[in-house]
Motif scaffolding. Structure first.
Motif: not given
Length: 226
Positions: A148-161, A163-175
């Motif tokens: 799911r985190a790989l899918a979350g990385l795709r989602e973050a890149c589509r939003r194109a903020p 700073f992609i890392d901040l967007d990704l790590w804000r998403q709730p998931r196994s971390r």
């Protein structure tokens, strides 16, 4: 298999160092390295290592000065990576300890989103190093994903903020965040400039005109930068 994802372009010196650092990795498993190069001139690739494959993706239009194409380029690389892959982001201008891939692969057994906290940045032009205090997220250069985190990385890149890392790590998931200082964010290499604070002329940190701090952080590899 571990998949590496690198966005690069117009940074031949950084890329050459990145090749050397990956050649020095002690990881013994199979590796697929997906490299996205959008520079106007393709960077020379000399990397060759048993059990590793390297694929270069050349998205168009090519980068021009002033653009931030990071999200687009990562998406171009992710487009050729399957959803069940284990992916470590490798940034072309950062330093990685020889055991980085071995360590991050083991951490991916424990969580879907893993990364190194308390990042270190070093600007080789300004000769300044800074220890950051981030304990809630990892920089993109020291992040790895699966599921799911790989899918979350795709989602973050589509939003194109920015700073992609901040967007990704804000998403709730196994971390899982871990320490160890196996990565140093290197700033100020020749070529295309990065977007983070460490690249700015007003970057603040410990003065290191002799290179002693850099040698403490990266050992003999300091000579690659000094």
């Amino acid at each position: 298999m571990l998949t590496l994802l690198t966005a690069t372009g117009a940074r031949p010196r950084a890329w050459a160092i990145c090749e050397r650092l990956m050649a020095a990795q002690d990881y013994t498993g199979q590796v697929r390295w997906v490299v996205v190069d959008d520079g106007p001139v393709a960077q020379p690739v000399s990397f060759c290592r048993p059990s590793w494959s390297l694929e270069v993706v050349r998205p168009v239009p090519y980068w021009t000065p002033g653009q931030n194409t990071q999200a687009r380029n990562l998406l171009a690389g992710l487009a050729v990576i399957k959803p069940d892959a284990r992916v470590a982001v490798i940034e072309d201008d950062d330093w990685y300890a020889p055991d980085w891939l071995t360590h991050v692969a083991s951490q991916l057994e424990r969580a879907e989103l893993v990364g190194e906290c308390r990042a270190r940045y070093y600007n080789i032009t300004l000769h300044r190093g800074r220890q950051l205090s981030n304990t809630g997220h990892a920089s993109l250069c020291s992040t790895a994903v699966r599921g799911r985190a790989l899918a979350g990385l795709r989602e973050a890149c589509r939003r194109a903020p920015k700073f992609i890392d901040l967007d990704l790590w804000r998403q709730p998931r196994s971390r899982l965040l871990f320490g160890g200082h196996r990565v140093v964010g290197i700033k100020g290499l020749p070529g295309r400039c990065g977007i983070g604070m460490g690249h700015r002329d007003d970057f603040r940190g410990a003065e290191d005109q002799t290179g002693a701090l850099l040698r403490e952080w990266v050992g003999p590899d300091a000579e690659l930068y000094l």
